[in-house]
Design a protein around this motif. Structure first.
Motif, short mmCIF file in Angstrom:
data_model
loop_
_atom_site.label_atom_id
_atom_site.label_comp_id
_atom_site.label_asym_id
_atom_site.label_seq_id
_atom_site.Cartn_x
_atom_site.Cartn_y
_atom_site.Cartn_z
N SER A 1 0.84 -1.24 0.08
CA SER A 1 0.05 -0.16 0.10
C SER A 1 0.81 1.18 0.01
N SER B 1 -6.18 4.88 3.81
CA SER B 1 -6.58 4.63 2.67
C SER B 1 -8.13 5.50 2.37
N HIS B 2 -8.48 5.71 1.46
CA HIS B 2 -9.76 6.53 1.35
C HIS B 2 -10.95 5.77 2.24
N THR B 3 -11.16 4.73 2.22
CA THR B 3 -12.19 4.09 2.79
C THR B 3 -12.34 4.82 4.18
N GLU C 1 -13.15 0.08 -5.87
CA GLU C 1 -13.50 1.24 -6.65
C GLU C 1 -12.72 1.01 -7.71
C1 LIG Z 1 -15.42 11.32 1.44
C2 LIG Z 1 -15.93 10.07 1.12
C3 LIG Z 1 -17.00 9.47 1.44
C4 LIG Z 1 -17.58 8.23 1.21
N1 LIG Z 1 -18.88 7.99 1.81
C5 LIG Z 1 -19.36 6.81 1.43
C6 LIG Z 1 -20.29 6.12 2.13
O1 LIG Z 1 -20.79 6.77 3.11
N2 LIG Z 1 -20.82 5.03 1.79
C7 LIG Z 1 -20.29 4.13 0.70
O2 LIG Z 1 -20.93 3.21 0.45
N3 LIG Z 1 -19.26 4.93 0.10
C8 LIG Z 1 -18.68 5.94 0.40
N4 LIG Z 1 -17.84 6.58 -0.19
C9 LIG Z 1 -17.09 5.70 -1.56
C10 LIG Z 1 -16.22 4.48 -0.79
O3 LIG Z 1 -15.57 5.00 0.53
C11 LIG Z 1 -14.98 4.05 -1.63
O4 LIG Z 1 -15.59 3.98 -3.03
C12 LIG Z 1 -14.43 2.86 -1.09
O5 LIG Z 1 -13.90 3.01 0.24
C13 LIG Z 1 -13.18 2.60 -1.95
O6 LIG Z 1 -12.53 1.46 -1.28
P1 LIG Z 1 -11.49 0.76 -2.02
O7 LIG Z 1 -10.70 -0.38 -0.84
O8 LIG Z 1 -11.59 0.37 -3.19
O9 LIG Z 1 -10.04 1.88 -2.02
P2 LIG Z 1 -9.47 2.92 -1.02
O10 LIG Z 1 -9.92 2.84 0.34
O11 LIG Z 1 -9.47 4.06 -1.81
O12 LIG Z 1 -7.94 2.13 -1.05
C14 LIG Z 1 -6.87 2.26 -2.01
C15 LIG Z 1 -5.61 1.48 -1.44
O13 LIG Z 1 -4.94 1.45 -2.66
C16 LIG Z 1 -3.38 1.74 -2.40
N5 LIG Z 1 -2.94 2.13 -3.70
C17 LIG Z 1 -3.37 2.82 -4.78
N6 LIG Z 1 -2.43 2.85 -5.49
C18 LIG Z 1 -1.32 2.31 -5.22
C19 LIG Z 1 -0.21 1.90 -5.94
N7 LIG Z 1 0.31 2.46 -6.94
N8 LIG Z 1 0.94 1.25 -5.09
C20 LIG Z 1 0.37 0.74 -3.57
N9 LIG Z 1 -0.74 1.04 -3.07
C21 LIG Z 1 -1.67 1.71 -3.76
C22 LIG Z 1 -3.77 2.85 -1.23
O14 LIG Z 1 -2.62 3.21 -0.48
C23 LIG Z 1 -4.89 2.39 -0.64
O15 LIG Z 1 -4.44 1.62 0.35
C24 LIG Z 1 -17.15 7.61 0.16
C25 LIG Z 1 -15.92 8.27 -0.60
C26 LIG Z 1 -15.41 9.41 -0.08
C27 LIG Z 1 -14.14 10.01 -0.85
#
Ligand SMILES: Cc1cc2nc3c(=O)[nH]c(=O)nc-3n(C[C@H](O)[C@H](O)[C@H](O)COP(=O)(O)OP(=O)(O)OC[C@H]3O[C@@H](n4cnc5c(N)ncnc54)[C@H](O)[C@@H]3O)c2cc1C
Length: 580
Positions: free
Chosen positions: A36, A43-45, A377
């Motif tokens: 990561s 992370s954005h989650t 996402e």
């Molecule tokens: C402010 C906000 C509020 C939200 N509220 C809600 C809600 O209430 N309900 C809902 O259902 N959804 C909500 N969402 C949407 C939801 O939170 C996200 O779509 C979801 O959490 C994404 O999770 P993920 O695990 O796919 O990615 P993320 O949580 O974004 O994690 C991505 C990971 O990839 C890693 N990474 C990326 N590129 C690289 C690289 N090149 N090398 C190594 N590591 C890398 C990062 O370090 C991170 O650990 C919200 C989004 C935002 C922005």
């Protein structure tokens, strides 16, 4: 070079950590690693506020959640994926409870649910308005039970090693030291999140730069439905910080500069005789964001130094409810806007929030590259179609993170071949490329300037409304920017914490992704969900009841085709809101 990892997960957010636990649970003998670019809890989650949808209550059914999702997605969702998602979401949220997630409760002890935009039944579970924080924390703690999960915290993956249509690992930089390493792996799961940072005004954390989408796309895996970019209707001006939909779910109103609840003037579906929250403020995000543009054209938005705004009015909810149900909204308003929603109006405007599109996968997260999976996402399964419903993303990352983890574990168990020579040679090529980028001192301009031009080009062409001629121009601009970015100047020649180099690599990823967004938007000559064309204003099911599938052509340009949507039980119809 390390020993071969069985399942290497890129991403420590909700999707990545859920996948890691699924692998560890399915076969403790498998070697799992999570790479990561930030410490997983960053992370954005972690920033998700409003909640996670899953059928729980009496009076709700799986079919209704399916229907809301499919109609909310303007019939572009694959219905088999939606059915699997809706069926498994409740189990995932209960599992999270068992792992310690403190879901908010009703007085009688049942899990509390709140209404959410486009959901006709109350099915959004929440932990106050810090749902993502609690969810990610729970997952992170659970991964700690599995001592054998290897963590590469603050490592940035720059390349997938792919040979003969099969993934064999990744190349990554340790940000702290600048060390470049090839990590061989039998399978790789991309869980890298979205790419909101390709736009200038977004709720997304600065790490959301579409890296995983670009990594897969460069190795021949197609991206899907990239033209569908979600604007959330309520971001704070200037910062883009999100004011969660939960604020409207708890009864907040959207008013224009004259104090008028303007949404009653817009057709958000089929209005009830008496406008209600559900037919107005809790309409779907695409339509609410479009209504804002019309209000602006009518001169009914207020001007601020950071653009036109409308207002979110929570004053009538009272201090007790605000403190109890949406305390984080108050905290954000106080800290970042210097106002108190108990007594003041909150200025808001639409803000880029979420990517419906992503790496094309099947229901188990498999991409077209053998051994390569994607979830969360960064992937497009697709359950979100042309417009995601709020609170479907958190359960999506759980359901499909788990599925991808199980599928990758199975693949790793049944593919035990020795590592090909390509692993070493591609790793060495990549190390040379990175050294050149760091030491090269190119003359194509500064990273920040190129990034800004890209962001404004995308916003101008692929914002809430689009048109063919503007998109065509944007495609040319982005092609030029990509060439210049290859030669961008890196002033920092050091190896330790060279964030400038990381910024350059992120810019390359965003430009690649931006080109696919524009190419898909240009190709879709209709209006559907979040993709509204001023030159093709109607939905056209005959031609475009299909996903956009974009491949990278050998010359590096995007090449767009169509893929039929899977329809199981719900024939395409009108999107209707307003019924309670
Ligand atoms: C402010 C906000 C509020 C939200 N509220 C809600 C809600 O209430 N309900 C809902 O259902 N959804 C909500 N969402 C949407 C939801 O939170 C996200 O779509 C979801 O959490 C994404 O999770 P993920 O695990 O796919 O990615 P993320 O949580 O974004 O994690 C991505 C990971 O990839 C890693 N990474 C990326 N590129 C690289 C690289 N090149 N090398 C190594 N590591 C890398 C990062 O370090 C991170 O650990 C919200 C989004 C935002 C922005």
């Amino acid at each position: 070079m390390r020993d071969m990892i069985d399942v290497l997960i890129v991403g420590g957010g909700g999707a990545g950590l859920r996948a890691a636990v699924a692998v560890a649970e399915s076969d403790p003998a498998l070697q799992v690693a999570v790479v990561s670019k930030v410490y997983p809890m960053r992370s954005h989650t972690v920033s998700a506020e409003g909640g996670a949808a899953a059928v729980i209550g009496i009076g709700d059914t799986l079919d209704e959640h399916c229907y809301d999702t499919i109609s909310g997605g303007d019939w572009l969702c694959d219905q088999d994926a939606v059915e699997a998602f809706v069926a498994e979401a409740p189990r995932e949220l209960i599992q999270l409870e068992h792992w310690g997630c403190p879901w908010s409760r009703e007085r009688d002890g049942r899990v509390a649910v709140r209404p959410f935009g486009g959901m006709k039944k109350m099915r959004t579970w929440y932990a106050a308005d810090k749902t993502g924080f609690h969810l990610l924390h729970t997952l992170f703690q659970t991964t700690l039970k599995y001592q054998d999960i290897i963590r590469y915290d603050e490592w940035y993956v720059t390349k997938l090693v792919v040979d003969d249509g099969r993934v064999h690992g990744v190349v990554a930089v340790e940000i702290r030291t600048g060390r470049v390493e090839t990590i061989p792996a039998r399978t790789v799961i991309l869980a890298t999140g979205g790419c909101g940072r390709a736009f200038p005004f977004t709720t997304n954390a600065s790490i959301k730069t579409g890296d995983g989408m670009a990594l897969a796309y460069r190795e021949g895996a197609p991206l899907k439905d990239m033209e569908f970019v979600q604007y959330h209707p309520t971001g704070l001006p200037f910062t883009g910080i999100l004011i969660t939909e939960a604020a409207r779910a708890e009864g907040g109103w959207l008013i224009n500069k004259d104090g008028y609840r303007y949404l009653q003037d817009y057709d958000l579906g089929a209005p009830t005789p008496e406008p209600t929250l559900r037919s107005m403020e809790l309409g779907p995000r695409d339509r609410l964001s479009q209504a804002f543009v019309h209000e602006q054209r009518r001169g009914r938005t207020a001007d601020t130094p950071y653009g036109p705004v409308v207002y979110l009015d929570l004053r009538h909810l009272g201090e007790e409810k605000i403190e109890h149900r949406i305390p984080f909204v108050r905290e954000l308003c106080r800290s970042y806007q210097n106002l108190d929603p108990v007594t003041d109006l909150i200025p808001v405007r639409p803000v880029v929030h979420y990517m419906m599109g992503g790496v094309h996968t099947d229901l188990d997260g498999a991409t077209t590259v053998a051994g390569l999976y994607a979830a969360g996402e960064t992937a497009c399964v697709s359950i979100n179609g042309a417009n995601r419903l709020g609170s479907n993303s958190l359960p999506e990352i759980l359901v499909f993170g788990r599925r991808a983890g199980i599928a990758a574990a199975e693949f790793a168990r049944s593919h035990r071949e020795a590592e090909p020579a390509a692993v070493r040679s591609q790793g060495e090529d990549e190390r040379r490329r990175l050294t050149r980028a760091r030491e090269g001192g190119g003359n194509g301009g500064r990273i920040a300037d190129l990034r800004e031009e890209m962001q404004h080009t995308l916003e101008g062409a692929a914002g809430i409304y689009r048109s063919g001629d503007v998109l065509t121009k944007a495609a040319d601009t982005l092609a030029g920017l990509r060439e210049r970015a290859e030669e961008a100047r890196v002033d920092d020649g050091s190896t330790a914490f060279n964030t400038e180099l990381i910024n350059l690599l992120e810019l390359h990823a965003m430009l690649e992704v931006a080109q696919t967004i524009v190419a898909c938007a240009l190709n879709r000559r209709e209006s559907r969900g979040a993709h509204q064309r001023t030159d093709h204003t109607a939905r056209d099911d005959d031609a475009y009841l299909a996903h956009s599938l974009v491949h990278r052509a050998p010359d590096g340009t995007p090449s767009v085709g169509l893929l039929p949507v899977t329809i199981t039980r719900w024939a395409p119809g009108e999107r209707v809101y307003g019924r309670d």
